[in-house]
Design a protein around this motif. Structure first.
Motif, mmCIF file in Angstrom:
data_model
loop_
_atom_site.group_PDB
_atom_site.id
_atom_site.type_symbol
_atom_site.label_atom_id
_atom_site.label_comp_id
_atom_site.label_asym_id
_atom_site.label_seq_id
_atom_site.Cartn_x
_atom_site.Cartn_y
_atom_site.Cartn_z
ATOM 1 N N ASP A 124 0.856 -1.188 0.000
ATOM 2 C CA ASP A 124 0.000 0.000 0.000
ATOM 3 C C ASP A 124 0.895 1.242 0.000
ATOM 4 O O ASP A 124 2.059 1.152 0.408
ATOM 5 C CB ASP A 124 -0.906 -0.003 1.240
ATOM 6 C CG ASP A 124 -2.107 0.918 1.090
ATOM 7 O OD1 ASP A 124 -2.253 1.555 0.031
ATOM 8 O OD2 ASP A 124 -2.904 1.006 2.052
ATOM 9 N N HIS B 180 -11.794 -4.675 4.339
ATOM 10 C CA HIS B 180 -12.597 -5.064 3.173
ATOM 11 C C HIS B 180 -11.711 -5.337 1.956
ATOM 12 O O HIS B 180 -11.920 -6.301 1.222
ATOM 13 C CB HIS B 180 -13.605 -3.949 2.824
ATOM 14 C CG HIS B 180 -14.689 -3.812 3.829
ATOM 15 N ND1 HIS B 180 -15.291 -2.613 4.132
ATOM 16 C CD2 HIS B 180 -15.282 -4.731 4.641
ATOM 17 C CE1 HIS B 180 -16.203 -2.791 5.075
ATOM 18 N NE2 HIS B 180 -16.212 -4.075 5.394
ATOM 19 N N LEU B 181 -10.728 -4.461 1.749
ATOM 20 C CA LEU B 181 -9.854 -4.617 0.581
ATOM 21 C C LEU B 181 -9.024 -5.898 0.689
ATOM 22 O O LEU B 181 -8.928 -6.673 -0.263
ATOM 23 C CB LEU B 181 -8.934 -3.398 0.429
ATOM 24 C CG LEU B 181 -9.620 -2.057 0.121
ATOM 25 C CD1 LEU B 181 -8.590 -0.950 -0.056
ATOM 26 C CD2 LEU B 181 -10.508 -2.152 -1.112
ATOM 27 N N ARG C 249 -11.989 -0.195 5.906
ATOM 28 C CA ARG C 249 -11.686 -0.183 4.470
ATOM 29 C C ARG C 249 -10.526 -1.132 4.166
ATOM 30 O O ARG C 249 -10.582 -1.922 3.225
ATOM 31 C CB ARG C 249 -11.322 1.238 4.043
ATOM 32 C CG ARG C 249 -11.018 1.367 2.581
ATOM 33 C CD ARG C 249 -10.660 2.816 2.230
ATOM 34 N NE ARG C 249 -10.210 2.917 0.857
ATOM 35 C CZ ARG C 249 -11.008 2.958 -0.184
ATOM 36 N NH1 ARG C 249 -12.313 2.915 -0.013
ATOM 37 N NH2 ARG C 249 -10.532 3.028 -1.405
ATOM 38 N N ALA D 217 -11.173 -8.965 0.202
ATOM 39 C CA ALA D 217 -11.512 -9.178 -1.208
ATOM 40 C C ALA D 217 -10.297 -9.692 -1.992
ATOM 41 O O ALA D 217 -10.421 -10.578 -2.848
ATOM 42 C CB ALA D 217 -12.040 -7.882 -1.824
ATOM 43 N N MET D 218 -9.126 -9.145 -1.687
ATOM 44 C CA MET D 218 -7.913 -9.613 -2.373
ATOM 45 C C MET D 218 -7.638 -11.066 -2.019
ATOM 46 O O MET D 218 -7.265 -11.878 -2.865
ATOM 47 C CB MET D 218 -6.715 -8.728 -1.993
ATOM 48 C CG MET D 218 -6.766 -7.353 -2.623
ATOM 49 S SD MET D 218 -5.534 -6.218 -1.955
ATOM 50 C CE MET D 218 -4.100 -6.667 -2.892
ATOM 51 N N LEU E 274 -9.856 -13.276 -1.187
ATOM 52 C CA LEU E 274 -10.838 -14.131 -1.849
ATOM 53 C C LEU E 274 -10.505 -14.324 -3.333
ATOM 54 O O LEU E 274 -10.688 -15.413 -3.877
ATOM 55 C CB LEU E 274 -12.245 -13.548 -1.714
ATOM 56 C CG LEU E 274 -13.251 -14.638 -2.057
ATOM 57 C CD1 LEU E 274 -13.759 -15.339 -0.819
ATOM 58 C CD2 LEU E 274 -14.378 -14.132 -2.900
ATOM 59 N N ARG E 275 -9.984 -13.281 -3.961
ATOM 60 C CA ARG E 275 -9.586 -13.407 -5.374
ATOM 61 C C ARG E 275 -8.446 -14.424 -5.523
ATOM 62 O O ARG E 275 -8.439 -15.214 -6.465
ATOM 63 C CB ARG E 275 -9.163 -12.041 -5.916
ATOM 64 C CG ARG E 275 -10.344 -11.092 -6.146
ATOM 65 C CD ARG E 275 -9.876 -9.673 -6.347
ATOM 66 N NE ARG E 275 -9.090 -9.502 -7.548
ATOM 67 C CZ ARG E 275 -9.601 -9.275 -8.763
ATOM 68 N NH1 ARG E 275 -10.914 -9.213 -8.910
ATOM 69 N NH2 ARG E 275 -8.826 -9.120 -9.798
#
Lengths: 96, 161
Positions: free
Chosen positions: B76, B142-143, B139, B146-147, B149-150
């Motif tokens: 990040d 969540h990011l 935030r 999601a990463m 899970l991808r």
């Protein structure tokens, strides 16, 4: 007269030949011996190391690019959560 | 100086706070320069300060092992107005990432202990700060979720196609 010219000619010839053969005047300091070439390990060793280093840099750059692209993809999911936005594709070679 | 105050007032950490309480909180901290390449904090260290980026850019990194060599990978980046080092306000007060200035940067540094005392004294401001932090942490969660899970989806596609 002829003998004098012959003697001068001989002296000049000897001087030119002496210079050509690298003979200096007697008071000239002896030249320093040339440094001997440093023995090095086979150059392939260094080539291999540099190659690995470059590959590592490329790989790191690729990883960070992948993270940036993944992050951009999941930010779309964060703004608009759905199964479709979660599966959005990127052009990252590490993901395809 | 006015720019710095405006930037802090609109930062992820202090937005929604104004007036004397904002002044009190900003008086707790100080600005500090971070030359390019300098480390702000390292993974696992005791987290003692919360930072707001005033100028420049900061990389947050995690170690990854590649061919038995440990490398820091940027996960990040933070720029002006962003907060980092919030682990200082949240138990167990240990840095969970490393932070390094990518270019010459300037940060505003809040000692977490003094900030926690001020928030106890001013509960309304404390609630606002912690609410702001909850947004930042939420935030991030969540990011990352999601990463993760991808990546899991790719693992499934690879192993169970």
């Amino acid at each position: 007269m002829l003998a004098t010219v012959a003697v001068i000619g001989l002296v000049v010839f000897v001087a030119v030949v002496g210079l050509a053969l690298g003979l200096g005047p007697p008071d000239e300091l002896p030249a320093e011996p040339r440094p001997r070439p440093v023995e090095r390990p086979p150059s392939a060793f260094f080539v291999a190391e540099k190659k690995t280093e470059v590959q590592m840099e490329i790989l790191l750059a690729r990883l960070e690019q992948h993270v940036r692209q993944e992050r951009a993809a999941v930010e779309m999911f964060h703004d608009d959560p759905s199964a479709a936005s979660l599966r959005g594709q990127t052009s990252s070679p590490l993901a395809n | 100086m006015r720019d710095e105050a405006a930037l802090l007032a609109g930062s992820e950490l202090l937005r929604g706070i104004d007036g004397p309480i904002l002044d009190r909180l900003t008086e707790l901290g100080r600005s500090a320069s971070a030359p390019s390449g300098s480390a702000l904090f390292r993974l696992g260290e005791a987290a003692e300060n919360v930072y707001v980026v005033l100028r420049g850019r900061v990389a947050l990194t995690l170690p990854i092992e590649i061919r038995a060599v440990q490398q820091d990978v940027t996960v990040d980046e933070k720029g002006p107005g962003d907060v980092l080092g919030w682990s200082a306000l949240v138990p167990p007060h240990r840095a969970t990432l490393s932070a390094r200035a990518i270019i010459d940067s300037e940060l505003f540094l809040f000692p977490a202990a003094a900030m926690a005392r001020a928030m106890r004294d001013e509960p309304a401001a404390g609630l606002q700060v912690m609410s702001n932090l909850a947004s930042v942490v939420g935030r991030r969660m969540h990011l990352v979720q999601a990463m993760w899970l991808r990546e899991l989806q790719r693992l499934v596609a690879t192993r169970y196609a």
